[in-house]
Design a protein around this motif. Structure first.
Motif, PDB file in Angstrom:
ATOM      1  N   ASN A 113      -8.390  -8.016  -3.843  1.00 51.34           N
ATOM      2  CA  ASN A 113      -7.855  -6.668  -3.678  1.00 51.34           C
ATOM      3  C   ASN A 113      -6.669  -6.535  -4.626  1.00 51.34           C
ATOM      4  OD1 ASN A 113      -6.996  -4.179  -2.793  1.00 51.34           O
ATOM      5  ND2 ASN A 113      -6.294  -4.879  -0.803  1.00 51.34           N
ATOM      6  N   VAL A 170      -0.085 -11.013  -0.050  1.00 52.78           N
ATOM      7  CA  VAL A 170      -1.054 -10.377   0.834  1.00 52.78           C
ATOM      8  C   VAL A 170      -0.838  -8.869   0.809  1.00 52.78           C
ATOM      9  CG1 VAL A 170      -1.808 -10.176   3.233  1.00 52.78           C
ATOM     10  CG2 VAL A 170      -1.203 -12.409   2.313  1.00 52.78           C
ATOM     11  N   ALA A 171      -1.923  -8.130   0.693  1.00 50.98           N
ATOM     12  CA  ALA A 171      -1.853  -6.673   0.684  1.00 50.98           C
ATOM     13  C   ALA A 171      -1.449  -6.171   2.066  1.00 50.98           C
ATOM     14  CB  ALA A 171      -3.185  -6.078   0.271  1.00 50.98           C
ATOM     15  N   THR A 172      -0.659  -5.104   2.085  1.00 52.16           N
ATOM     16  CA  THR A 172      -0.271  -4.469   3.347  1.00 52.16           C
ATOM     17  C   THR A 172      -0.580  -2.984   3.296  1.00 52.16           C
ATOM     18  OG1 THR A 172       1.981  -4.152   2.509  1.00 52.16           O
ATOM     19  CG2 THR A 172       1.593  -6.127   3.814  1.00 52.16           C
ATOM     20  N   ASP A 173      -0.770  -2.422   4.469  1.00 46.02           N
ATOM     21  CA  ASP A 173      -1.016  -0.978   4.529  1.00 46.02           C
ATOM     22  C   ASP A 173       0.316  -0.224   4.570  1.00 46.02           C
ATOM     23  OD1 ASP A 173      -0.062  -1.113   7.151  1.00 46.02           O
ATOM     24  OD2 ASP A 173      -2.048  -0.969   8.064  1.00 46.02           O
ATOM     25  N   GLU A 174       0.253   1.095   4.768  1.00 47.48           N
ATOM     26  CA  GLU A 174       1.452   1.918   4.731  1.00 47.48           C
ATOM     27  C   GLU A 174       2.443   1.602   5.848  1.00 47.48           C
ATOM     28  OE1 GLU A 174      -1.834   3.860   6.870  1.00 47.48           O
ATOM     29  OE2 GLU A 174      -1.680   3.268   4.793  1.00 47.48           O
ATOM     30  N   THR A 175       1.988   0.915   6.893  1.00 49.55           N
ATOM     31  CA  THR A 175       2.891   0.531   7.983  1.00 49.55           C
ATOM     32  C   THR A 175       3.438  -0.880   7.819  1.00 49.55           C
ATOM     33  OG1 THR A 175       1.144  -0.371   9.417  1.00 49.55           O
ATOM     34  CG2 THR A 175       1.590   2.000   9.584  1.00 49.55           C
ATOM     35  N   SER A 211       1.491  -3.591   7.787  1.00 49.30           N
ATOM     36  CA  SER A 211       0.580  -4.552   8.411  1.00 49.30           C
ATOM     37  C   SER A 211      -0.308  -5.196   7.353  1.00 49.30           C
ATOM     38  CB  SER A 211      -0.291  -3.851   9.459  1.00 49.30           C
ATOM     39  OG  SER A 211       0.518  -3.326  10.479  1.00 49.30           O
ATOM     40  N   SER A 212      -0.616  -6.458   7.563  1.00 53.21           N
ATOM     41  CA  SER A 212      -1.473  -7.194   6.643  1.00 53.21           C
ATOM     42  C   SER A 212      -2.867  -6.592   6.587  1.00 53.21           C
ATOM     43  CB  SER A 212      -1.581  -8.662   7.087  1.00 53.21           C
ATOM     44  OG  SER A 212      -2.555  -9.339   6.338  1.00 53.21           O
ATOM     45  N   CYS A 213      -3.459  -6.566   5.414  1.00 56.29           N
ATOM     46  CA  CYS A 213      -4.819  -6.060   5.236  1.00 56.29           C
ATOM     47  C   CYS A 213      -5.862  -7.185   5.263  1.00 56.29           C
ATOM     48  CB  CYS A 213      -4.931  -5.291   3.915  1.00 56.29           C
ATOM     49  SG  CYS A 213      -3.994  -3.765   3.903  1.00 56.29           S
ATOM     50  N   GLU A 214      -5.416  -8.412   5.592  1.00 58.57           N
ATOM     51  CA  GLU A 214      -6.363  -9.524   5.648  1.00 58.57           C
ATOM     52  C   GLU A 214      -7.222  -9.444   6.868  1.00 58.57           C
ATOM     53  OE1 GLU A 214      -5.385 -13.375   3.324  1.00 58.57           O
ATOM     54  OE2 GLU A 214      -3.837 -13.097   4.856  1.00 58.57           O
TER      55      GLU A 214
END
Length: 74
Positions: free
Chosen positions: A26, A64-69, A71-74
């Protein structure tokens, strides 16, 4: 070649290979097209391998990718 919204990015194979080799699943890569140029651009192929791209990825590091809040996207 990758295409979207009328724009084309050519010679992406070595970059995509480097991303795969480094376990990247990602990412976002911004490609700039100089003013006055056509709607396509070529990604540098360097020495014809993924080695330079792997080095560049190692230099900037992975996270690690995170969302707008947050939180981890894993």
């Amino acid at each position: 070649m990758l295409c979207k919204d009328g724009y084309k990015v050519r010679t992406v194979e070595h970059l995509l290979s480097a991303l795969e080799a480094m376990g990247v699943d990602n990412c976002r890569i911004d490609v700039e097209i100089p003013d006055g140029e056509e709607s396509s651009v070529e990604v540098p192929i360097f020495d014809g391998s993924a080695k330079e791209w792997v080095g560049a990825i190692k230099q900037v590091g992975l996270k690690v990718a995170t969302d707008e809040t947050g939180s981890s996207c894993e």
